[in-house]
Design a protein around this motif. Structure first.
Motif, mmCIF file in Angstrom:
data_model
loop_
_atom_site.group_PDB
_atom_site.id
_atom_site.type_symbol
_atom_site.label_atom_id
_atom_site.label_comp_id
_atom_site.label_asym_id
_atom_site.label_seq_id
_atom_site.Cartn_x
_atom_site.Cartn_y
_atom_site.Cartn_z
ATOM 1 N N GLY A 114 0.907 -1.053 0.111
ATOM 2 C CA GLY A 114 0.429 -0.156 -0.231
ATOM 3 C C GLY A 114 0.755 0.744 -0.152
ATOM 4 N N PHE A 115 2.497 1.013 0.886
ATOM 5 C CA PHE A 115 2.844 2.540 0.592
ATOM 6 C C PHE A 115 4.333 1.828 0.313
ATOM 7 C CE2 PHE A 115 -0.854 4.045 3.438
ATOM 8 C CZ PHE A 115 -0.610 5.634 2.595
ATOM 9 N N ASP A 116 4.720 2.990 0.538
ATOM 10 C CA ASP A 116 6.719 2.396 -0.457
ATOM 11 C C ASP A 116 7.143 4.077 0.373
ATOM 12 O OD1 ASP A 116 5.855 1.102 -2.450
ATOM 13 O OD2 ASP A 116 6.380 2.666 -4.043
ATOM 14 N N VAL A 117 8.330 3.588 1.352
ATOM 15 C CA VAL A 117 9.095 4.640 1.972
ATOM 16 C C VAL A 117 10.338 4.627 1.033
ATOM 17 C CG1 VAL A 117 10.000 5.094 4.154
ATOM 18 C CG2 VAL A 117 8.021 3.866 3.946
ATOM 19 N N HIS A 118 10.947 5.591 0.650
ATOM 20 C CA HIS A 118 12.181 5.810 -0.081
ATOM 21 C C HIS A 118 13.063 6.654 1.310
ATOM 22 C CE1 HIS A 118 10.652 4.386 -4.251
ATOM 23 N NE2 HIS A 118 9.494 5.434 -3.904
ATOM 24 N N ILE A 119 14.427 6.044 1.213
ATOM 25 C CA ILE A 119 14.682 6.738 2.558
ATOM 26 C C ILE A 119 16.477 6.981 1.715
ATOM 27 C CG2 ILE A 119 16.152 5.854 4.788
ATOM 28 C CD1 ILE A 119 14.082 3.890 5.044
ATOM 29 N N TYR A 120 16.641 8.280 1.827
ATOM 30 C CA TYR A 120 17.715 9.041 0.988
ATOM 31 C C TYR A 120 18.394 9.395 1.551
ATOM 32 C CZ TYR A 120 14.147 10.155 -1.990
ATOM 33 O OH TYR A 120 13.001 10.034 -3.104
ATOM 34 N N PRO A 146 6.248 5.759 12.884
ATOM 35 C CA PRO A 146 6.874 6.163 14.527
ATOM 36 C C PRO A 146 7.572 5.965 14.620
ATOM 37 C CG PRO A 146 4.290 5.382 14.191
ATOM 38 C CD PRO A 146 4.425 5.084 12.941
ATOM 39 N N TRP A 147 8.409 4.393 14.591
ATOM 40 C CA TRP A 147 10.110 4.110 14.401
ATOM 41 C C TRP A 147 11.166 5.356 13.909
ATOM 42 C CZ3 TRP A 147 13.488 2.199 11.685
ATOM 43 C CH2 TRP A 147 14.759 1.095 12.584
ATOM 44 N N LEU A 148 10.181 5.097 12.171
ATOM 45 C CA LEU A 148 11.052 5.405 11.550
ATOM 46 C C LEU A 148 11.314 7.045 11.761
ATOM 47 C CD1 LEU A 148 13.042 5.541 8.703
ATOM 48 C CD2 LEU A 148 10.987 5.950 7.836
ATOM 49 N N VAL A 149 10.178 7.974 12.041
ATOM 50 C CA VAL A 149 10.201 8.875 12.867
ATOM 51 C C VAL A 149 11.775 9.160 13.864
ATOM 52 C CG1 VAL A 149 9.178 10.992 13.859
ATOM 53 C CG2 VAL A 149 8.256 9.360 11.967
ATOM 54 N N ILE A 150 12.035 8.784 14.668
ATOM 55 C CA ILE A 150 12.436 8.193 15.833
ATOM 56 C C ILE A 150 14.098 8.040 15.247
ATOM 57 C CG2 ILE A 150 12.968 7.566 17.471
ATOM 58 C CD1 ILE A 150 11.164 9.533 17.781
ATOM 59 N N ASN A 151 14.666 6.547 14.078
ATOM 60 C CA ASN A 151 15.416 6.149 14.793
ATOM 61 C C ASN A 151 16.195 6.620 12.473
ATOM 62 O OD1 ASN A 151 16.285 4.156 16.391
ATOM 63 N ND2 ASN A 151 14.069 3.955 16.013
ATOM 64 N N ARG A 152 15.371 7.715 11.922
ATOM 65 C CA ARG A 152 15.996 7.842 10.737
ATOM 66 C C ARG A 152 17.288 8.457 10.950
ATOM 67 N NH1 ARG A 152 14.862 13.475 8.778
ATOM 68 N NH2 ARG A 152 13.037 13.673 9.813
ATOM 69 N N GLY A 153 17.892 9.216 11.850
ATOM 70 C CA GLY A 153 18.279 10.052 11.905
ATOM 71 C C GLY A 153 19.202 10.790 11.037
ATOM 72 N N LEU A 161 10.845 9.875 1.854
ATOM 73 C CA LEU A 161 9.575 9.918 1.247
ATOM 74 C C LEU A 161 8.791 8.663 1.206
ATOM 75 C CD1 LEU A 161 7.539 11.389 -0.530
ATOM 76 C CD2 LEU A 161 9.310 9.405 -2.279
ATOM 77 N N ILE A 162 7.529 9.213 1.955
ATOM 78 C CA ILE A 162 6.451 7.695 2.030
ATOM 79 C C ILE A 162 5.485 8.221 0.779
ATOM 80 C CG2 ILE A 162 4.640 6.964 3.898
ATOM 81 C CD1 ILE A 162 6.664 8.352 5.648
ATOM 82 N N HIS A 163 5.095 7.447 0.225
ATOM 83 C CA HIS A 163 3.688 7.358 -0.831
ATOM 84 C C HIS A 163 2.829 6.271 -1.017
ATOM 85 C CE1 HIS A 163 5.716 5.401 -4.509
ATOM 86 N NE2 HIS A 163 6.510 5.618 -3.743
ATOM 87 N N PRO A 164 1.316 6.665 -1.559
ATOM 88 C CA PRO A 164 0.919 5.727 -1.484
ATOM 89 C C PRO A 164 0.594 4.969 -2.930
ATOM 90 C CG PRO A 164 -0.264 7.436 -1.941
ATOM 91 C CD PRO A 164 0.430 8.179 -1.236
ATOM 92 N N ASN A 165 0.294 3.991 -3.136
ATOM 93 C CA ASN A 165 0.501 2.940 -4.490
ATOM 94 C C ASN A 165 -0.845 3.595 -4.708
ATOM 95 O OD1 ASN A 165 3.783 2.499 -4.818
ATOM 96 N ND2 ASN A 165 3.535 0.646 -3.003
ATOM 97 N N THR A 166 -0.966 4.083 -5.814
ATOM 98 C CA THR A 166 -2.215 4.144 -6.086
ATOM 99 C C THR A 166 -2.054 3.623 -7.826
ATOM 100 O OG1 THR A 166 -2.614 6.157 -6.919
ATOM 101 C CG2 THR A 166 -3.720 5.193 -4.734
ATOM 102 N N ASN A 167 -2.917 3.195 -8.395
ATOM 103 C CA ASN A 167 -2.664 3.643 -10.293
ATOM 104 C C ASN A 167 -2.270 5.002 -10.961
ATOM 105 O OD1 ASN A 167 -2.666 1.115 -10.455
ATOM 106 N ND2 ASN A 167 -4.586 1.048 -10.784
ATOM 107 N N ASP A 168 -2.068 6.228 -9.940
ATOM 108 C CA ASP A 168 -1.317 7.342 -10.203
ATOM 109 C C ASP A 168 -0.228 7.809 -10.339
ATOM 110 O OD1 ASP A 168 -0.677 9.946 -11.096
ATOM 111 O OD2 ASP A 168 -3.050 10.459 -9.867
#
Length: 168
Positions: free
Chosen positions: A59-65, A124-131, A136-143
């Motif tokens: 449902g969601f992709d998280v891209h960590i840059y 929430p875990w990533l909010v604290i631990n991403r340093g 980028l957090i985005h949903p997966n639809t067809n758009d």
């Protein structure tokens, strides 16, 4: 492309019209309203709302840059990637790309989230631990263009994406 005037939005009250008025009673904290109990919990606790995917793509992709030219970020992203793989093995975790790939302008890795419960635990875990890293957090639809722009949420520094790769 994140300009809201480019899109249409259904009313948030769709399916909730013509119901009795909500009470105006304030809770003990003096700031919030007391809500009437629901007949049943929202289905959004169990599955993502349409048109978000509820299938094997997630449902969601998280891209960590990370900046691949900054050794401290390269080290940190490798450690974060390992920790996520160990603590959240039920998520799909891709390899670390040490260069720009697709619409992403710097190095990154991707995490796919399949359920609202996973989203509720991982974000929430990533909010604290991403340093020092951005995500980028985005949903997966067809758009894809809209998912990566108007529907996207950012943690940390926002990176300009090459949305021209998405047709439409």
């Amino acid at each position: 492309m994140s300009d809201p005037s480019l899109y249409t939005f259904p009313s948030p009250l769709e399916g909730y019209r013509d119901l009795p008025p909500l009470p105006n009673e304030i809770s003990d904290d003096g700031k919030s309203y007391i809500n009437p109990p629901a007949e049943k919990p929202s289905e959004a606790y169990e599955k993502f709302v349409a048109p978000i995917a509820n299938d094997r793509r997630g449902g969601f992709d998280v891209h960590i840059y990370f900046y691949q030219t900054k050794p401290d970020q390269v080290t940190f992203v490798k450690e974060l990637w390992e920790r996520i793989r160990r603590e959240f093995p039920e998520l799909r975790i891709y390899k670390i790309f040490d260069r720009p790939v697709g619409p992403h302008p710097v190095g990154m890795f991707e995490v796919n989230i399949f359920t609202p419960a996973q989203f509720g635990a991982f974000i929430p875990w990533l909010v604290i631990n991403r340093g020092p890293l951005s995500a980028l957090i985005h949903p997966n639809t067809n758009d894809h263009r809209r998912d990566h722009s108007q529907r996207a949420t950012w943690m940390g520094e926002r990176f300009p994406l090459d949305l021209g790769l998405f047709k439409g």
